[in-house]
Scaffold this motif. Sequence first.
Motif, PDB file in Angstrom:
ATOM      1  N   TRP A   1       8.310  -8.172 -13.504  1.00  0.00           N
ATOM      2  CA  TRP A   1       6.937  -8.208 -13.555  1.00  0.00           C
ATOM      3  C   TRP A   1       6.211  -9.250 -12.797  1.00  0.00           C
ATOM      4  N   MET A   2       6.837 -10.390 -12.978  1.00  0.00           N
ATOM      5  CA  MET A   2       6.569 -12.082 -12.486  1.00  0.00           C
ATOM      6  C   MET A   2       6.722 -11.688 -10.971  1.00  0.00           C
ATOM      7  N   LEU A   3       7.567 -11.010 -10.247  1.00  0.00           N
ATOM      8  CA  LEU A   3       7.427 -10.906  -8.934  1.00  0.00           C
ATOM      9  C   LEU A   3       6.240 -10.179  -8.398  1.00  0.00           C
ATOM     10  N   ALA A   4       6.008  -8.984  -8.993  1.00  0.00           N
ATOM     11  CA  ALA A   4       4.731  -7.988  -8.952  1.00  0.00           C
ATOM     12  C   ALA A   4       3.512  -8.669  -8.886  1.00  0.00           C
TER      13      ALA A   4
ATOM     14  N   GLY B   1      -2.994   3.287  -3.113  1.00  0.00           N
ATOM     15  CA  GLY B   1      -1.891   4.259  -3.877  1.00  0.00           C
ATOM     16  C   GLY B   1      -2.816   5.118  -5.178  1.00  0.00           C
ATOM     17  N   GLY B   2      -3.956   5.582  -4.675  1.00  0.00           N
ATOM     18  CA  GLY B   2      -4.635   6.114  -5.678  1.00  0.00           C
ATOM     19  C   GLY B   2      -5.564   5.220  -6.301  1.00  0.00           C
ATOM     20  N   HIS B   3      -5.690   5.120  -7.652  1.00  0.00           N
ATOM     21  CA  HIS B   3      -6.773   4.356  -8.533  1.00  0.00           C
ATOM     22  C   HIS B   3      -6.004   2.900  -8.621  1.00  0.00           C
ATOM     23  N   GLY B   4      -4.785   2.683  -8.260  1.00  0.00           N
ATOM     24  CA  GLY B   4      -4.283   1.378  -8.429  1.00  0.00           C
ATOM     25  C   GLY B   4      -3.543   0.767  -7.316  1.00  0.00           C
ATOM     26  N   TRP B   5      -2.940  -0.091  -7.224  1.00  0.00           N
ATOM     27  CA  TRP B   5      -2.036  -1.035  -6.298  1.00  0.00           C
ATOM     28  C   TRP B   5      -0.623  -0.240  -6.364  1.00  0.00           C
ATOM     29  N   ALA B   6      -0.101   0.666  -5.648  1.00  0.00           N
ATOM     30  CA  ALA B   6       1.105   1.352  -5.521  1.00  0.00           C
ATOM     31  C   ALA B   6       1.989   0.046  -5.088  1.00  0.00           C
ATOM     32  N   ILE B   7       1.633  -0.824  -4.206  1.00  0.00           N
ATOM     33  CA  ILE B   7       2.582  -1.606  -3.646  1.00  0.00           C
ATOM     34  C   ILE B   7       2.975  -2.648  -4.749  1.00  0.00           C
ATOM     35  N   GLU B   8       1.849  -3.082  -5.656  1.00  0.00           N
ATOM     36  CA  GLU B   8       2.297  -3.995  -6.562  1.00  0.00           C
ATOM     37  C   GLU B   8       3.545  -3.382  -7.528  1.00  0.00           C
ATOM     38  N   ALA B   9       2.870  -2.071  -8.061  1.00  0.00           N
ATOM     39  CA  ALA B   9       4.032  -1.627  -9.062  1.00  0.00           C
ATOM     40  C   ALA B   9       5.249  -1.143  -8.453  1.00  0.00           C
ATOM     41  N   SER B  10       5.508  -0.948  -7.125  1.00  0.00           N
ATOM     42  CA  SER B  10       6.709  -0.393  -6.560  1.00  0.00           C
ATOM     43  C   SER B  10       7.400  -1.861  -6.297  1.00  0.00           C
TER      44      SER B  10
END
Length: 599
Positions: free
Chosen positions: A83-86, A124-133
């Motif tokens: 989580w901290m990395l994201a 990535g749609g309604h949010g940040w797919a990169i951050e989640a991934s």
Amino acid sequence: MRMLLKYAYGVVPGATVGTLVLALASAGSAAVLNLLIGRVVGALPGVLDGGPVGGSFVALFVAFGIVFVLGGVLPEVLSTAQWMLAQSAAYDLWPRLASPLLAPRRIGHLDDPVVLDEVERARGGHGWAIEASLGRVVGLFSARVMLIGQTVLVGALFNWVVAVVLAGAVLVTERRYLRKLDGELEAYQGMTEEQRRAQYLFELGTDEGAKELRVFGLHGWLVDRYRTEWTAAMREIWRARRSGALRGMIPLAGYLLVFAAAILYVAVRARRGDLGVAQTATVLPAMLTLAVSVSPYTALQVRRGVTAYKAMLHVPVLIGERHPERGAAEADLALAPRQGIRFEQVGFRYPGSDRDVFDGLDLELRSGEALALVGVNGAGKSTLVKLLTGTYQPTRGRITVDGVDLATLSPAALESWQRRVAAIVQDFVHFPLSVRDNIGFGRIEQYDDDTGLVRAASRAGVDELIDGLPLGWDTVLDKAWEGGADLSGGEWQRIALARALFAVQGGAKVLVLDEPAAALDVRAEARLVAEYLDLTRGLTSLIISHRFSVVRDAHRICVLDGGRIVEAGTHSELLAGDGRYAQMFRLQAERYLGGSPDA
């Protein structure tokens, strides 16, 4: 996976390395724990039969306890680290995507559906797919390390062929599921326009349209419309999911049979005495760990992140291809306009439209002149401002400043020209920030000039308003914030005027007022009319208004109709000419005076 890890390392190298080390330790501890379980179970019969409890057994049991505790703690620590990395990398995402959208001095790309769809893919749609991934990619890395560790245990303690077959079954099954999920992802990414419409409807119900939705009783309509748009966006995904569900049962059945056969084989070997208790107690947990290590959804999240990351890299390329900044002239417009601004046979239509806003428009705005522009709604008055500032380029013809064609300017030169223009556009921004911000943004380089800010506020007639706010200049102009204040339309318009005047004090020489009295009450409008020439003295100014009381004192008035200037002159000259201006003036005067227009 490698692409996202490389990106994360480039942004936050320390957090990336630390998280990967934790992932390696977490996955490694699972293999070590299975090995220690086998050793402890293998030693237990001797201890239970009354044999001596040696130091080696105690050490083994202590080691088992330590690894067991680590096995419980490390996943939680790893989850926090992911989580901290994201979050650490997230601060880079918005600027990286926003910069190519904000950097061009023209704004045609912001109306381009192709560009907007690619931006939506990058998000990535309604949010940040990169951050989640970014967190998922570490999870996938950990799963791969665990796969290797358990495969080594099964191979070294039991049978390498079985180990390789089981590992292969995991990867093949994961790939098959991932292919099915890829169909869903492809369908999802192909529906970005529907997704944007659904997102707009959601925000409309919670933000800008909240009051009117209630006044007109549109709650039910909005919910139904949102469901319709959202369903349209999801329909292809559901179709892909249904078609892949039955096909996915066959590989799943095969996967389960492979592992069942391997476990049965271990049981047979153990019954024959080919495997000791320790080996059996190690191999079976290792196999079971392998059986549940299929990670298609984790891999899908990583793939979504990779796709979004590629789209983010493609956005500036796409903007450059579809909306190139072709100008290269480094003209010095620091003191412009010395002579004036000319529209020469200008034609313009918005991207995707089949209607010309302008068709052969000729207009001159002389240096130091207060020019007014009038016309019916939809005549293109506000569009003219966009062309004047260079945010849009004409489809035909050219716009010159002191003889220099704006279309030929380099981005830096065009930026220099745009900073010479102070404008209140018709749909000016209501920044939900402090009063200081809302006015100081007119000349951000002089943001700390308190004397200049106060002077601009006084000239715009908002000094008393600011003094009456809860926190004065530090009051946030939005009731959603603690201590914030909500302004009327007319008050906001005067704040915008103060912002433009602050820009003028900072060096802007062209003042554009687009419907400056639209939200003003009668007294405020009268004050604006009385002070108009004083506010624009020494400037080249353009005032656009449908209120003739506001424009009548301008040095020259132009009438825009049918994409062209059809009349020009002073107020008195235009009335004497008894043309279009005189007709509109009499119609508007009749509304206030009553009686017949011909009376």
